[in-house]
Design a protein around this motif. Sequence first.
Motif, PDB file in Angstrom:
ATOM      1  N   LEU A 162     -56.391 -23.612  70.043  1.00  0.00           N
ATOM      2  CA  LEU A 162     -55.334 -23.322  71.024  1.00  0.00           C
ATOM      3  C   LEU A 162     -53.934 -23.221  70.427  1.00  0.00           C
ATOM      4  O   LEU A 162     -53.020 -22.726  71.080  1.00  0.00           O
ATOM      5  N   ILE A 163     -53.754 -23.721  69.202  1.00  0.00           N
ATOM      6  CA  ILE A 163     -52.436 -23.651  68.557  1.00  0.00           C
ATOM      7  C   ILE A 163     -52.576 -22.887  67.248  1.00  0.00           C
ATOM      8  O   ILE A 163     -52.481 -23.464  66.148  1.00  0.00           O
ATOM      9  N   PRO A 164     -52.834 -21.594  67.317  1.00  0.00           N
ATOM     10  CA  PRO A 164     -53.133 -20.805  66.113  1.00  0.00           C
ATOM     11  C   PRO A 164     -52.016 -20.803  65.078  1.00  0.00           C
ATOM     12  O   PRO A 164     -52.291 -20.709  63.874  1.00  0.00           O
ATOM     13  N   ASN A 165     -50.762 -20.923  65.522  1.00  0.00           N
ATOM     14  CA  ASN A 165     -49.652 -20.894  64.570  1.00  0.00           C
ATOM     15  C   ASN A 165     -49.646 -22.105  63.641  1.00  0.00           C
ATOM     16  O   ASN A 165     -49.047 -22.058  62.554  1.00  0.00           O
ATOM     17  N   ASN A 166     -50.282 -23.184  64.077  1.00  0.00           N
ATOM     18  CA  ASN A 166     -50.305 -24.412  63.267  1.00  0.00           C
ATOM     19  C   ASN A 166     -51.717 -24.820  62.874  1.00  0.00           C
ATOM     20  O   ASN A 166     -51.947 -25.968  62.484  1.00  0.00           O
ATOM     21  N   THR A 167     -52.646 -23.879  62.983  1.00  0.00           N
ATOM     22  CA  THR A 167     -54.043 -24.240  62.732  1.00  0.00           C
ATOM     23  C   THR A 167     -54.283 -24.691  61.289  1.00  0.00           C
ATOM     24  O   THR A 167     -55.147 -25.535  61.034  1.00  0.00           O
ATOM     25  N   GLY A 168     -53.521 -24.169  60.339  1.00  0.00           N
ATOM     26  CA  GLY A 168     -53.667 -24.594  58.948  1.00  0.00           C
ATOM     27  C   GLY A 168     -53.310 -26.059  58.773  1.00  0.00           C
ATOM     28  O   GLY A 168     -54.055 -26.829  58.148  1.00  0.00           O
ATOM     29  N   LEU A 169     -52.174 -26.458  59.322  1.00  0.00           N
ATOM     30  CA  LEU A 169     -51.731 -27.851  59.234  1.00  0.00           C
ATOM     31  C   LEU A 169     -52.709 -28.774  59.954  1.00  0.00           C
ATOM     32  O   LEU A 169     -53.073 -29.841  59.440  1.00  0.00           O
ATOM     33  N   ILE A 170     -53.149 -28.367  61.138  1.00  0.00           N
ATOM     34  CA  ILE A 170     -54.080 -29.176  61.924  1.00  0.00           C
ATOM     35  C   ILE A 170     -55.393 -29.347  61.157  1.00  0.00           C
ATOM     36  O   ILE A 170     -55.961 -30.445  61.113  1.00  0.00           O
ATOM     37  N   THR A 171     -55.851 -28.274  60.529  1.00  0.00           N
ATOM     38  CA  THR A 171     -57.083 -28.331  59.740  1.00  0.00           C
ATOM     39  C   THR A 171     -56.944 -29.313  58.585  1.00  0.00           C
ATOM     40  O   THR A 171     -57.860 -30.104  58.306  1.00  0.00           O
ATOM     41  N   ASN A 172     -55.807 -29.292  57.921  1.00  0.00           N
ATOM     42  CA  ASN A 172     -55.588 -30.195  56.789  1.00  0.00           C
ATOM     43  C   ASN A 172     -55.555 -31.659  57.229  1.00  0.00           C
ATOM     44  O   ASN A 172     -56.091 -32.541  56.543  1.00  0.00           O
ATOM     45  N   ILE A 173     -54.916 -31.917  58.367  1.00  0.00           N
ATOM     46  CA  ILE A 173     -54.880 -33.294  58.893  1.00  0.00           C
ATOM     47  C   ILE A 173     -56.288 -33.752  59.250  1.00  0.00           C
ATOM     48  O   ILE A 173     -56.695 -34.886  58.958  1.00  0.00           O
ATOM     49  N   PHE A 174     -57.043 -32.856  59.875  1.00  0.00           N
ATOM     50  CA  PHE A 174     -58.431 -33.146  60.240  1.00  0.00           C
ATOM     51  C   PHE A 174     -59.259 -33.462  59.000  1.00  0.00           C
ATOM     52  O   PHE A 174     -60.014 -34.449  58.965  1.00  0.00           O
ATOM     53  N   SER A 175     -59.110 -32.664  57.967  1.00  0.00           N
ATOM     54  CA  SER A 175     -59.839 -32.895  56.707  1.00  0.00           C
ATOM     55  C   SER A 175     -59.497 -34.259  56.126  1.00  0.00           C
ATOM     56  O   SER A 175     -60.386 -34.989  55.659  1.00  0.00           O
ATOM     57  N   LEU A 176     -58.213 -34.610  56.150  1.00  0.00           N
ATOM     58  CA  LEU A 176     -57.776 -35.899  55.610  1.00  0.00           C
ATOM     59  C   LEU A 176     -58.404 -37.057  56.378  1.00  0.00           C
ATOM     60  O   LEU A 176     -58.885 -38.031  55.769  1.00  0.00           O
ATOM     61  N   LEU A 177     -58.431 -36.962  57.700  1.00  0.00           N
ATOM     62  CA  LEU A 177     -59.004 -38.032  58.519  1.00  0.00           C
ATOM     63  C   LEU A 177     -60.511 -38.171  58.280  1.00  0.00           C
ATOM     64  O   LEU A 177     -61.042 -39.285  58.243  1.00  0.00           O
ATOM     65  N   ILE A 178     -61.189 -37.048  58.100  1.00  0.00           N
ATOM     66  CA  ILE A 178     -62.623 -37.100  57.806  1.00  0.00           C
ATOM     67  C   ILE A 178     -62.855 -37.726  56.436  1.00  0.00           C
ATOM     68  O   ILE A 178     -63.779 -38.533  56.252  1.00  0.00           O
ATOM     69  N   PHE A 179     -62.024 -37.377  55.465  1.00  0.00           N
ATOM     70  CA  PHE A 179     -62.143 -37.959  54.128  1.00  0.00           C
ATOM     71  C   PHE A 179     -61.914 -39.471  54.182  1.00  0.00           C
ATOM     72  O   PHE A 179     -62.658 -40.239  53.562  1.00  0.00           O
ATOM     73  N   ILE A 180     -60.915 -39.895  54.947  1.00  0.00           N
ATOM     74  CA  ILE A 180     -60.649 -41.330  55.114  1.00  0.00           C
ATOM     75  C   ILE A 180     -61.856 -42.014  55.754  1.00  0.00           C
ATOM     76  O   ILE A 180     -62.259 -43.117  55.357  1.00  0.00           O
ATOM     77  N   THR A 181     -62.442 -41.352  56.750  1.00  0.00           N
ATOM     78  CA  THR A 181     -63.631 -41.885  57.420  1.00  0.00           C
ATOM     79  C   THR A 181     -64.782 -42.049  56.431  1.00  0.00           C
ATOM     80  O   THR A 181     -65.505 -43.058  56.449  1.00  0.00           O
ATOM     81  N   ALA A 182     -64.952 -41.057  55.549  1.00  0.00           N
ATOM     82  CA  ALA A 182     -66.015 -41.123  54.550  1.00  0.00           C
ATOM     83  C   ALA A 182     -65.822 -42.326  53.625  1.00  0.00           C
ATOM     84  O   ALA A 182     -66.783 -43.060  53.338  1.00  0.00           O
ATOM     85  N   ILE A 183     -64.601 -42.533  53.158  1.00  0.00           N
ATOM     86  CA  ILE A 183     -64.306 -43.677  52.285  1.00  0.00           C
ATOM     87  C   ILE A 183     -64.528 -44.980  53.042  1.00  0.00           C
ATOM     88  O   ILE A 183     -65.101 -45.953  52.513  1.00  0.00           O
ATOM     89  N   GLN A 184     -64.077 -45.006  54.295  1.00  0.00           N
ATOM     90  CA  GLN A 184     -64.257 -46.179  55.148  1.00  0.00           C
ATOM     91  C   GLN A 184     -65.747 -46.514  55.287  1.00  0.00           C
ATOM     92  O   GLN A 184     -66.151 -47.679  55.146  1.00  0.00           O
ATOM     93  N   ARG A 185     -66.559 -45.491  55.528  1.00  0.00           N
ATOM     94  CA  ARG A 185     -68.009 -45.697  55.680  1.00  0.00           C
ATOM     95  C   ARG A 185     -68.655 -46.143  54.373  1.00  0.00           C
ATOM     96  O   ARG A 185     -69.564 -46.969  54.367  1.00  0.00           O
ATOM     97  N   MET A 186     -68.184 -45.602  53.259  1.00  0.00           N
ATOM     98  CA  MET A 186     -68.741 -45.984  51.967  1.00  0.00           C
ATOM     99  C   MET A 186     -68.441 -47.453  51.655  1.00  0.00           C
ATOM    100  O   MET A 186     -69.308 -48.188  51.167  1.00  0.00           O
ATOM    101  N   MET A 187     -67.228 -47.882  51.954  1.00  0.00           N
ATOM    102  CA  MET A 187     -66.862 -49.273  51.714  1.00  0.00           C
ATOM    103  C   MET A 187     -67.670 -50.213  52.604  1.00  0.00           C
ATOM    104  O   MET A 187     -68.115 -51.281  52.164  1.00  0.00           O
TER     105      MET A 187
END
Length: 199
Positions: free
Chosen positions: A162-187
Amino acid sequence: MLDTHARKYVDPIIDKTSKGFLTLNMTPNQVTILAFITGVIASVLVYFDYNIVACLLLWLSGFLDAVDGAMARKSNNSTPWGTLLDITFDRIVEIFIIISLALKFNQLIFNYLILTCCIIFSMTIFLTVGALSEKNGIKSFYYQAGVAERTEGFIFFTFMILIPNNTGLITNIFSLLIFITAIQRMMEAKKIFENKSSL
């Protein structure tokens, strides 16, 4: 996070819907397939810029994905095959959404590639811990909570659509949160298995 802590607020609606489907003699797997088809249609609509309808169908797909599990529990009809379908179809819907966005915003293909890698990383840990925990005697499939669970995924996909002008930034934030979740789960997994081995 929301799947773990906010589920109780939508459980009454999920419960009533699951009863309704069972009354219609539908099986949990049929609803799983319905959720899958709805999600795939949503991804096609994303590509053709029917963004609001696409988001509504995406959320409907997620809702039905919760309903099928409730149906399985109520009807005592939970099966390994149903679990496999559920998890696999969830990932395919996510892949289709990402592919549709990548086709629309091909300048962001690298961003979507990173997002996909983060999802694979996190899901690999999630599924492996679930499988190994079961083998080690923990009752049923162990569900690891995290910062970014499926509901957060739907929220970010909605923003990306819904916010195509900022979809790149939103995607990067989403990726970061998923990566944090992965580390959290591994620990967390390290603690689980260390505790198990010390018993």
